[in-house]
Design an enzyme around this catalytic site. Structure first.
Site, PDB file in Angstrom:
ATOM      1  N   GLY A   1     -72.259  12.594   6.069  1.00 32.40           N
ATOM      2  CA  GLY A   1     -72.847  12.130   4.810  1.00 32.40           C
ATOM      3  C   GLY A   1     -72.055  12.695   3.633  1.00 32.40           C
TER       4      GLY A   1
ATOM      5  N   LYS B   1     -63.925  18.474  17.391  1.00 31.43           N
ATOM      6  CA  LYS B   1     -64.751  19.538  16.780  1.00 31.43           C
ATOM      7  C   LYS B   1     -64.889  20.723  17.739  1.00 31.43           C
ATOM      8  CE  LYS B   1     -67.230  16.201  13.915  1.00 31.43           C
ATOM      9  NZ  LYS B   1     -68.259  15.173  13.967  1.00 31.43           N
TER      10      LYS B   1
ATOM     11  N   GLU C   1     -66.658   6.912  12.416  1.00 33.07           N
ATOM     12  CA  GLU C   1     -65.268   7.026  11.981  1.00 33.07           C
ATOM     13  C   GLU C   1     -64.739   5.625  11.680  1.00 33.07           C
ATOM     14  OE1 GLU C   1     -63.509  10.230  11.851  1.00 33.07           O
ATOM     15  OE2 GLU C   1     -65.638  10.639  11.868  1.00 33.07           O
TER      16      GLU C   1
ATOM     17  N   THR D   1     -58.675  13.668   2.593  1.00 33.39           N
ATOM     18  CA  THR D   1     -58.063  12.369   2.898  1.00 33.39           C
ATOM     19  C   THR D   1     -58.437  11.990   4.341  1.00 33.39           C
ATOM     20  OG1 THR D   1     -55.976  13.325   3.683  1.00 33.39           O
ATOM     21  CG2 THR D   1     -56.141  12.891   1.322  1.00 33.39           C
TER      22      THR D   1
ATOM     23  N   GLY E   1     -70.801  18.768   9.692  1.00 39.97           N
ATOM     24  CA  GLY E   1     -71.202  18.426   8.318  1.00 39.97           C
ATOM     25  C   GLY E   1     -71.769  19.576   7.529  1.00 39.97           C
TER      26      GLY E   1
HETATM   27  N1  HSE Z   1     -68.118  10.213  12.693  1.00 44.18           N
HETATM   28  C1  HSE Z   1     -68.558  11.560  12.581  1.00 44.18           C
HETATM   29  C2  HSE Z   1     -69.946  11.664  13.212  1.00 44.18           C
HETATM   30  C3  HSE Z   1     -68.590  11.946  11.111  1.00 44.18           C
HETATM   31  O1  HSE Z   1     -70.553  10.626  13.477  1.00 44.18           O
HETATM   32  O2  HSE Z   1     -70.391  12.767  13.475  1.00 44.18           O
HETATM   33  C4  HSE Z   1     -68.682  13.400  10.844  1.00 44.18           C
HETATM   34  O3  HSE Z   1     -67.600  14.142  11.354  1.00 44.18           O
END
Ligand code: HSE
Length: 328
Positions: A305, A211, A196, A82, A140
């Site tokens: 992605g 992160k 985002e 979510t 990712g």
């Molecule tokens: N908005 C994030 C990025 C998506 O551009 O890395 C992946 O966490």
């Protein structure tokens, strides 16, 4: 193994499609989007439900909520994808807790709960004898958590440096290579679906900081928070700064660094030589780990992605399926 999937945005769709397409021994028995839910212990007809969502805006029965699926569906592992709320982590923290309380494994791509409540959630998972895995929260498709846990087991991780936000990297690449303005490049990144929902999270360095917090807490058992990161974004960078860097054979990248021996936890735009391993293009992410035995290791891959993030989630699910006898 039976899966309940909550969240049918780009990542959720990727997971649903890959589980349906590939013969992985995974069956989706519960599915929820923000407006509806569906459950069937024998397995749902995913293509039909996805088509229904495309036509009607929701996948299942509007009287069935996400919490109904978590609390009532017959499943072994919850896939929680979510939307992220980086301030409160909710409602996802509540969703994860509800599944753990039922002794269900949880796999999430949701950065909010893991950055804010990792310790509490991990303890709860342990107490209930189930797994909580979150490979997809950072970088990712790059299997950074699996690499740390298995490939680099026994190594001391001394520091990490990374390009952790694909949107910023895309903007910097397009500005430097094509001479686009910051606004044009950001618009492209949004159109491609990498940014985002609120792109200030990307360009102000907040997403990369979240992160970094997840990685630091995971690697060193720290309990750092977003406010502990010394964070500068790329929103004030001018094309002139990129041109000046280029004149010196360099470029600019948004670099996240954690160096415990120097007390550094930082996200900031850095001028680096073009030949440096962290200079990756477009939406790629890159992560260099400095270790005692393996020395330096750099991982490069797609940082965002639909199917790319599904790869990380499915890796976690299959890890759980292999490891936890009886639930598969
Ligand atoms: N908005 C994030 C990025 C998506 O551009 O890395 C992946 O966490």
């Amino acid at each position: 193994m039976k899966i309940a999937l909550i969240g049918l945005g780009s990542v959720g769709r990727g997971v649903a499609e890959m589980i349906t397409k590939k013969d992985l021994g995974l069956t989706i028995t519960g599915l929820a989007d923000s407006k509806s839910g569906a459950m069937d212990p024998k397995g749902l007809d995913i293509p039909t439900l996805l088509t229904h969502k495309k036509k009607n805006g929701h996948c299942g029965d509007p009287d069935i909520s996400t919490l109904d699926i978590i609390k009532k569906a017959d499943y072994d592992a919850l896939v929680e994808v979510t939307p992220t709320n980086a301030l409160s982590g909710e409602p996802a923290i509540g969703y994860i807790k509800a599944a753990l309380a039922r002794k269900k494994h949880v796999v999430t791509s949701n950065k909010g709960p893991i950055a804010l409540a990792n310790k509490e959630l991990r303890t709860m998972a342990q107490e209930n004898g189930v797994a909580l895995r979150y490979e997809a929260t950072v970088a990712g498709a790059i299997p950074i958590m699996h690499t740390l846990e298995h490939g680099l087991a026994g190594n001391d991780i001394l520091a990490l440096y990374g390009v952790l936000n694909g949107t910023c990297n895309y903007i910097l690449t397009r500005m430097a290579d094509e001479g686009l303005t910051y606004e044009q490049a950001l618009m492209e990144a949004r159109e491609m679906g990498y940014a985002e929902a609120d792109p200030t999270y990307d360009v102000k360095g907040i997403d990369a900081s979240i992160k970094l917090v997840i990685l630091a807490n995971n690697i060193w058992g720290h309990d750092v928070r977003l406010t502990d990161v010394d964070c500068t974004g790329i929103d004030l960078l001018t094309p002139d700064a990129l041109r000046l860097a280029d004149d010196e054979g360099c470029t600019i990248r948004l670099i996240a660094e954690a160096i415990p021996r120097k007390n550094i936890l930082r996200v900031s735009p850095r001028i680096i030589e073009k030949s440096h391993p962290l200079v990756v293009d477009g939406t790629l992410n890159a992560l260099t780990l400095e270790t005692d035995m393996a020395k330096e290791i750099t991982l490069i891959g797609r940082g965002a992605g639909s199917v790319e993030t599904a790869s990380a989630i499915i890796g976690d699910l299959l890890y759980i399926k292999d490891r936890y006898d009886g639930s598969a």
